[in-house]
Design a protein around this motif. Structure first.
Motif, short mmCIF file in Angstrom:
data_model
loop_
_atom_site.label_atom_id
_atom_site.label_comp_id
_atom_site.label_asym_id
_atom_site.label_seq_id
_atom_site.Cartn_x
_atom_site.Cartn_y
_atom_site.Cartn_z
N ASN A 257 0.81 -1.21 0.00
CA ASN A 257 0.00 0.00 0.00
C ASN A 257 0.85 1.27 0.00
OD1 ASN A 257 -2.36 1.53 -0.03
ND2 ASN A 257 -2.53 1.56 2.20
N LYS A 258 1.99 1.21 -0.71
CA LYS A 258 2.85 2.37 -0.83
C LYS A 258 2.71 2.97 -2.23
CE LYS A 258 6.23 0.75 2.56
NZ LYS A 258 7.65 0.35 2.79
N PRO A 259 2.77 4.28 -2.34
CA PRO A 259 2.60 4.92 -3.65
C PRO A 259 3.76 4.61 -4.59
CG PRO A 259 3.30 6.54 -2.01
CD PRO A 259 3.02 5.27 -1.27
N ILE A 260 3.43 4.01 -5.71
CA ILE A 260 4.44 3.76 -6.74
C ILE A 260 3.73 3.61 -8.08
CG2 ILE A 260 4.42 1.24 -6.40
CD1 ILE A 260 7.49 1.36 -7.04
N GLY A 261 4.29 4.22 -9.09
CA GLY A 261 3.75 4.09 -10.44
C GLY A 261 2.35 4.65 -10.59
N THR A 262 1.71 4.22 -11.66
CA THR A 262 0.33 4.59 -11.95
C THR A 262 -0.53 3.34 -11.96
OG1 THR A 262 1.00 6.49 -13.31
CG2 THR A 262 -1.22 5.65 -13.63
N LEU A 263 -1.61 3.37 -11.20
CA LEU A 263 -2.54 2.25 -11.12
C LEU A 263 -3.74 2.54 -12.02
CD1 LEU A 263 -3.86 -0.31 -9.90
CD2 LEU A 263 -4.65 1.14 -8.00
N PHE A 264 -4.01 1.64 -12.96
CA PHE A 264 -5.21 1.69 -13.78
C PHE A 264 -6.20 0.67 -13.20
CE2 PHE A 264 -1.85 3.29 -16.39
CZ PHE A 264 -2.41 4.20 -17.26
N THR A 265 -7.29 1.16 -12.63
CA THR A 265 -8.23 0.27 -11.97
C THR A 265 -9.22 -0.31 -12.97
OG1 THR A 265 -9.75 2.07 -11.44
CG2 THR A 265 -8.04 1.56 -9.83
N ALA A 266 -9.54 -1.57 -12.76
CA ALA A 266 -10.46 -2.25 -13.69
C ALA A 266 -11.91 -1.87 -13.44
CB ALA A 266 -10.30 -3.77 -13.55
N ASN A 267 -12.22 -1.51 -12.19
CA ASN A 267 -13.62 -1.24 -11.85
C ASN A 267 -13.99 0.25 -11.87
OD1 ASN A 267 -12.36 -0.26 -9.56
ND2 ASN A 267 -13.14 -1.86 -8.19
N GLY A 268 -13.03 1.10 -12.28
CA GLY A 268 -13.33 2.51 -12.38
C GLY A 268 -13.34 3.25 -11.07
#
Length: 270
Positions: A257-268
């Protein structure tokens, strides 16, 4: 971020690492220290109960190194020849390193037909399921030795390969380790005030434009193919993270749960 907190519960993970993250910048030769770290961390993740598929570039670079050829390959035939040598040697490296951590690596070579032919897709899906049930680590690469479709595509199409593998393997999460930190709101190579976008809940036309879509002058270098991969993952209900691959140990941050990169969520959701 609630979606980040859920990443620690992801069980079936696909990790894609590009050639730039596997080789030395100056010589182009394999960076064995970095590969060893990657293998150790994947083995540790498996020890935590996760199933891992590795999509690895580097066959052509490995073949070039083995054949002592200076510089990049000069023709399609030469790329295929390098791949013929490199695929075997790269797999040997992975098998030896994974064996050090009591893991078994399995080679899976794929072509465009694997993605487009229904029978091939079904066979590939069954193979991934069985390998993961048996506790192996599938190591996936394009079959560059016999397939010219992938070799003639621009660099970055391995991102789409990884996304399709994630769908075939029924994965919960795809992690693309590249030479960039993630998706920025503008080209970080041109603008000092560019800011990393931590979460992308929806792939809008604005996001595509930022990544270098049609008619855009804001391309951020290799991001367009990663957005394409994100769309494939979203359609398959799979979360995607784009992160820098310079230090494989940063993979732990994804599940802490640490901030890294960019997360593209599947559920919006954010």
């Amino acid at each position: 971020m609630l979606e980040r907190e859920k990443l620690q519960d992801k069980k079936r993970i696909v990790i894609k690492i590009g050639s730039s993250s596997l080789t030395h910048a100056v010589s182009g030769d394999l960076n064995l220290q970095k590969i060893e770290k990657l293998v150790r961390i994947i083995s540790d993740l498996k020890g935590q109960g996760k199933e891992v598929v590795l999509v690895s570039s580097g066959a052509i670079a490995t073949g070039r190194q083995a054949l002592h050829h200076p510089g990049k390959p000069e023709s399609l035939a030469q790329k295929q020849a390098f791949a013929a040598v490199g695929q075997a040697r790269l797999m040997m490296v992975y098998q030896r390193l994974f064996a050090e951590y009591n893991q078994v690596a399995a080679q899976v070579l794929m072509t465009k037909d694997t993605m487009t032919n229904d029978a091939s897709r079904s066979n590939a899906r069954n193979t991934f399921d069985e390998l993961l049930k048996l506790g192996a680590v599938p190591v996936v690469n394009e079959n560059d030795t016999v397939s010219i479709d992938e070799l003639e595509l621009e660099m970055g199409e391995n991102d789409s390969l990884a996304a399709n593998v994630a769908v075939l393997a029924n994965a919960d999460l795809l992690i693309i380790m590249s030479d960039i930190e993630g998706l920025f709101d503008k080209d970080p190579h041109k603008y000092d005030d560019a800011e990393l976008i931590p979460v992308v809940p929806e792939i809008t036309e604005e996001i595509k434009a930022i990544a270098g879509g049609a008619g855009s002058s804001l391309g951020t270098g290799g991001m367009a193919t990663k957005i394409k991969a994100a769309e494939i993952c979203k359609n398959g209900g799979i979360d995607l993270i784009i992160m820098n691959g310079r230090d494989p140990r940063h993979l732990y941050k994804v599940f802490e749960n640490k901030p890294i990169g960019t997360l593209f969520t599947a559920n919006g959701e954010v």
